[in-house]
Design an enzyme around this catalytic site. Structure first.
Site, PDB file in Angstrom:
ATOM      1  N   GLY A 239     141.968   2.210  63.256  1.00  0.00           N
ATOM      2  CA  GLY A 239     141.220   2.246  64.511  1.00  0.00           C
ATOM      3  C   GLY A 239     141.811   1.305  65.546  1.00  0.00           C
ATOM      4  O   GLY A 239     141.938   1.651  66.723  1.00  0.00           O
ATOM      5  N   TYR A 240     142.174   0.113  65.109  1.00  0.00           N
ATOM      6  CA  TYR A 240     142.773  -0.872  66.024  1.00  0.00           C
ATOM      7  C   TYR A 240     144.108  -0.361  66.560  1.00  0.00           C
ATOM      8  O   TYR A 240     144.386  -0.440  67.765  1.00  0.00           O
ATOM      9  CB  TYR A 240     142.959  -2.197  65.297  1.00  0.00           C
ATOM     10  CG  TYR A 240     143.463  -3.322  66.171  1.00  0.00           C
ATOM     11  CD1 TYR A 240     142.588  -4.067  66.952  1.00  0.00           C
ATOM     12  CD2 TYR A 240     144.816  -3.640  66.219  1.00  0.00           C
ATOM     13  CE1 TYR A 240     143.043  -5.104  67.756  1.00  0.00           C
ATOM     14  CE2 TYR A 240     145.284  -4.665  67.015  1.00  0.00           C
ATOM     15  CZ  TYR A 240     144.394  -5.401  67.784  1.00  0.00           C
ATOM     16  OH  TYR A 240     144.852  -6.418  68.573  1.00  0.00           O
ATOM     17  N   ALA A 241     144.956   0.172  65.665  1.00  0.00           N
ATOM     18  CA  ALA A 241     146.252   0.691  66.098  1.00  0.00           C
ATOM     19  C   ALA A 241     146.078   1.839  67.094  1.00  0.00           C
ATOM     20  O   ALA A 241     146.789   1.917  68.106  1.00  0.00           O
ATOM     21  CB  ALA A 241     147.062   1.148  64.891  1.00  0.00           C
TER      22      ALA A 241
END
Length: 335
Positions: A239-241
């Site tokens: 999700g962060y990427a």
């Protein structure tokens, strides 16, 4: 403020006269300003005020750090063309809106450059915070807000309140973010949804709502916080990427639309910085060793390492920089 390098006199053709800078000043000022005064900007300002010369009537000097040597720009007749722009001060009226985790370092850097600060995070104290003390110590105003960027209603309420109290935002620093770690095959919906909401959706809404006002005024700066995972995939943080990859593209998309009306949209991509977001990596001896082995600078970044980049992108020095993602990574991406 001491400046230990002589101030070069730059002509329109780009030449720099270093051997005797005073010879290019008007005679009246030259007689009143021995060469050693060129090592002290404050003394030059005093001399200019004490010996008004028509050529120097509109001189303005920017506030620079002691190790920066400013330039006086002159034409062939020794008239001042413009003030120095290298990390030049913000206008006194500039107001910077800074959400996020490394708020203190970014806000302090911008405050020292002349901006008043509006700080916001989910846990920021209304009064007496360390960031407020740092900003006020720099002689600037500070206003604190709390907002949970994962809650859309809370975000819009915050935006409306800021617009009422601060109708003119000159600089928007989109630094709020979160990270939740779990392998992709086990990554739950709630992890994905929260990270995308905070790191991407809220950033777009803030940029749209304050950016449209900048476009109407034909002036403004928006600075996103990207990441090394704007360029790379990372491990156990899908999700962060995804959110940081999208921030890189959003930076370019907004820059394409808003560069013409004089709103510069750029991003800073920090490397591995010592924050609570990276605490798990810092605490993992093997991962930390592997990370440090790739960083040419040989150390983790510190939040204050980002201050200079933010001041540059918020200042007139970056007026022709649009859609750029500036890495501040100790050389990680160069390896």
């Amino acid at each position: 403020m001491q400046f230990w390098n002589p101030i070069p006199i730059l002509h329109k053709n780009g030449s720099t006269l270093r051997s005797d800078p005073t010879r290019n000043l008007p005679l009246k000022l030259r007689r009143a300003a021995p060469k050693f005064f060129l090592k002290n900007l404050a003394e030059i300002l005093r001399l200019v005020e004490a010996h008004p010369v028509g050529h120097f009537r509109n001189v303005q000097f920017s506030g620079l750090q002691p190790h920066h040597a400013p330039a006086i720009l002159c034409d062939g007749e020794h008239r001042i063309l413009r003030k120095p722009v290298l990390f030049s001060k913000m206008a006194k009226a500039d107001v910077a809106l800074c959400p996020g985790r490394i708020l203190q370092q970014l806000a302090t850097g911008l405050a020292q450059a002349g901006a008043d600060i509006i700080g916001v995070s989910a846990t920021l104290e209304k009064t007496g915070s360390e960031v407020e003390k740092a900003v006020r110590a720099a002689g600037r105003n500070f206003t604190a807000y709390t907002c949970d960027f994962s809650e859309r209603n809370s975000l819009y309420a915050f935006i409306e309140e800021v617009k009422k109290v601060h109708p003119k935002i000159d600089i928007l620093v989109n630094n709020a973010g979160t990270i939740l770690r779990k392998p992709a095959a086990e990554h739950p919906d709630e992890f994905w949804d929260k990270v995308i909401e905070v790191n991407l959706n809220a950033q777009f809404i803030l940029s749209r709502e304050f950016g449209k006002m900048m476009v109407e005024r034909r002036q403004g700066k928006i600075i996103f916080t990207a990441s090394l995972l704007t360029f790379q995939g990372g491990i156990t943080v899908p999700g962060y990427a995804a959110s940081k990859g999208a921030i890189g593209q959003l930076t370019k998309a907004l820059a394409n639309e808003w560069a013409a009306p004089n709103v510069q949209v750029n991003a800073i991509a920090p490397g591995y910085i010592q924050t609570d977001n990276t605490q798990a990596l810092q605490d993992d001896p093997e991962r930390s060793k592997n990370i440090l082995s790739r960083i040419p600078a040989g150390r983790w970044g510190r939040p204050e390492d980002l201050a200079g980049a933010s001041v540059f992108l918020a200042s007139p020095a970056s007026d022709y920089v649009n859609g750029h993602v500036l890495t501040v990574d100790g050389g990680w991406m160069a390896r």
